[in-house]
Design a protein around this motif. Structure first.
Motif, PDB file in Angstrom:
ATOM      1  N   ASN A 102       4.968   8.325   3.872  1.00  0.00           N
ATOM      2  CA  ASN A 102       5.887   7.979   2.774  1.00  0.00           C
ATOM      3  C   ASN A 102       5.712   6.584   2.199  1.00  0.00           C
ATOM      4  O   ASN A 102       6.584   6.091   1.483  1.00  0.00           O
ATOM      5  CB  ASN A 102       7.355   8.162   3.209  1.00  0.00           C
ATOM      6  N   CYS A 103       4.621   5.913   2.508  1.00  0.00           N
ATOM      7  CA  CYS A 103       4.364   4.605   1.901  1.00  0.00           C
ATOM      8  C   CYS A 103       4.314   4.749   0.373  1.00  0.00           C
ATOM      9  O   CYS A 103       4.757   3.861  -0.356  1.00  0.00           O
ATOM     10  CB  CYS A 103       3.042   4.033   2.382  1.00  0.00           C
ATOM     11  N   LEU A 104       3.793   5.911  -0.090  1.00  0.00           N
ATOM     12  CA  LEU A 104       3.613   6.084  -1.534  1.00  0.00           C
ATOM     13  C   LEU A 104       4.931   6.350  -2.247  1.00  0.00           C
ATOM     14  O   LEU A 104       4.981   6.389  -3.467  1.00  0.00           O
ATOM     15  CB  LEU A 104       2.600   7.207  -1.809  1.00  0.00           C
ATOM     16  N   GLY A 105       6.004   6.504  -1.489  1.00  0.00           N
ATOM     17  CA  GLY A 105       7.321   6.566  -2.120  1.00  0.00           C
ATOM     18  C   GLY A 105       7.682   5.229  -2.743  1.00  0.00           C
ATOM     19  O   GLY A 105       8.493   5.169  -3.671  1.00  0.00           O
ATOM     20  N   CYS A 106       7.108   4.147  -2.245  1.00  0.00           N
ATOM     21  CA  CYS A 106       7.428   2.803  -2.738  1.00  0.00           C
ATOM     22  C   CYS A 106       6.214   2.037  -3.255  1.00  0.00           C
ATOM     23  O   CYS A 106       6.377   0.991  -3.857  1.00  0.00           O
ATOM     24  CB  CYS A 106       8.070   1.981  -1.629  1.00  0.00           C
ATOM     25  N   HIS A 107       5.022   2.506  -2.931  1.00  0.00           N
ATOM     26  CA  HIS A 107       3.807   1.770  -3.312  1.00  0.00           C
ATOM     27  C   HIS A 107       2.852   2.667  -4.089  1.00  0.00           C
ATOM     28  O   HIS A 107       2.798   3.870  -3.844  1.00  0.00           O
ATOM     29  CB  HIS A 107       3.042   1.295  -2.068  1.00  0.00           C
ATOM     30  N   ALA A 108       2.075   2.063  -4.975  1.00  0.00           N
ATOM     31  CA  ALA A 108       0.938   2.738  -5.595  1.00  0.00           C
ATOM     32  C   ALA A 108      -0.248   1.800  -5.460  1.00  0.00           C
ATOM     33  O   ALA A 108      -0.083   0.612  -5.142  1.00  0.00           O
ATOM     34  CB  ALA A 108       1.229   3.056  -7.053  1.00  0.00           C
ATOM     35  N   VAL A 109      -1.440   2.333  -5.672  1.00  0.00           N
ATOM     36  CA  VAL A 109      -2.640   1.518  -5.506  1.00  0.00           C
ATOM     37  C   VAL A 109      -2.722   0.447  -6.592  1.00  0.00           C
ATOM     38  O   VAL A 109      -2.979  -0.720  -6.316  1.00  0.00           O
ATOM     39  CB  VAL A 109      -3.900   2.419  -5.514  1.00  0.00           C
ATOM     40  N   LYS A 110      -2.466   0.848  -7.846  1.00  0.00           N
ATOM     41  CA  LYS A 110      -2.738  -0.056  -8.959  1.00  0.00           C
ATOM     42  C   LYS A 110      -1.533  -0.688  -9.608  1.00  0.00           C
ATOM     43  O   LYS A 110      -1.665  -1.643 -10.367  1.00  0.00           O
ATOM     44  CB  LYS A 110      -3.518   0.697 -10.036  1.00  0.00           C
ATOM     45  N   MET A 111      -0.336  -0.146  -9.387  1.00  0.00           N
ATOM     46  CA  MET A 111       0.816  -0.757 -10.063  1.00  0.00           C
ATOM     47  C   MET A 111       1.992  -0.913  -9.124  1.00  0.00           C
ATOM     48  O   MET A 111       2.128  -0.208  -8.133  1.00  0.00           O
ATOM     49  CB  MET A 111       1.211   0.069 -11.279  1.00  0.00           C
TER      50      MET A 111
END
Ligand code: HEC
Length: 111
Positions: free
Chosen positions: A37-46
């Motif tokens: 679930n890291c991608l619930g709060c983070h994205a690679v580029k923005m």
């Protein structure tokens, strides 16, 4: 019990060997951050809730203590580096997976 311990030690050895000799595998790292679930709060580029992983790579480019520092930060959570919004602790990601993800982020979060 003994067998379990040997299994754990072997997989730790294998993942250390991989991160030491090759660039972190983007596909593997992406599936780890998705699963945890890291991608619930983070994205690679923005920036989302937390900073873009590429921005993290840039910030710590010349900081040799970054791998240890970020490992502890992600595990325990915290705020104040990127703003006032805190990152909650992440107790469930395994040590091996977290090491892989931090190495991948610091190498520029390439897929
Ligand atoms: C609920 C939202 C949330 C989740 C889930 C989350 N983060 Fe974060 N993350 C943040 C915020 C907000 C910050 C900025 C904290 C600060 O300013 O100190 C951050 C910061 C970071 C940083 C930079 C830390 C620093 O001190 O520069 C890394 C690396 C990071 N996160 C990785 C992860 C990873 C890997 C996961 C999954 C295991 C994860 N995050 C899950 C919100 C989140």
């Amino acid at each position: 019990m003994k067998r379990v311990l040997i299994g754990v030690m072997c997989s730790a050895f294998v993942s250390t060997a991989i991160t030491a000799h090759a660039a972190p595998d983007g596909a593997a790292a992406l599936s780890i951050v998705q699963k945890n679930n890291c991608l619930g709060c983070h994205a690679v580029k923005m920036q989302v809730v937390g900073p873009a992983y590429q921005a993290v790579a840039k910030k710590y480019k010349n900081d040799p203590s970054a791998p240890d520092k970020l490992f502890t930060k992600v595990r325990n959570g915290g705020a104040g580096v990127w703003g006032e919004i805190p990152m909650p602790p992440n107790p469930n990601i395994s040590d091996a997976d977290l090491h892989t993800v931090i190495a991948w982020i610091l190498a520029g979060a390439k897929s």
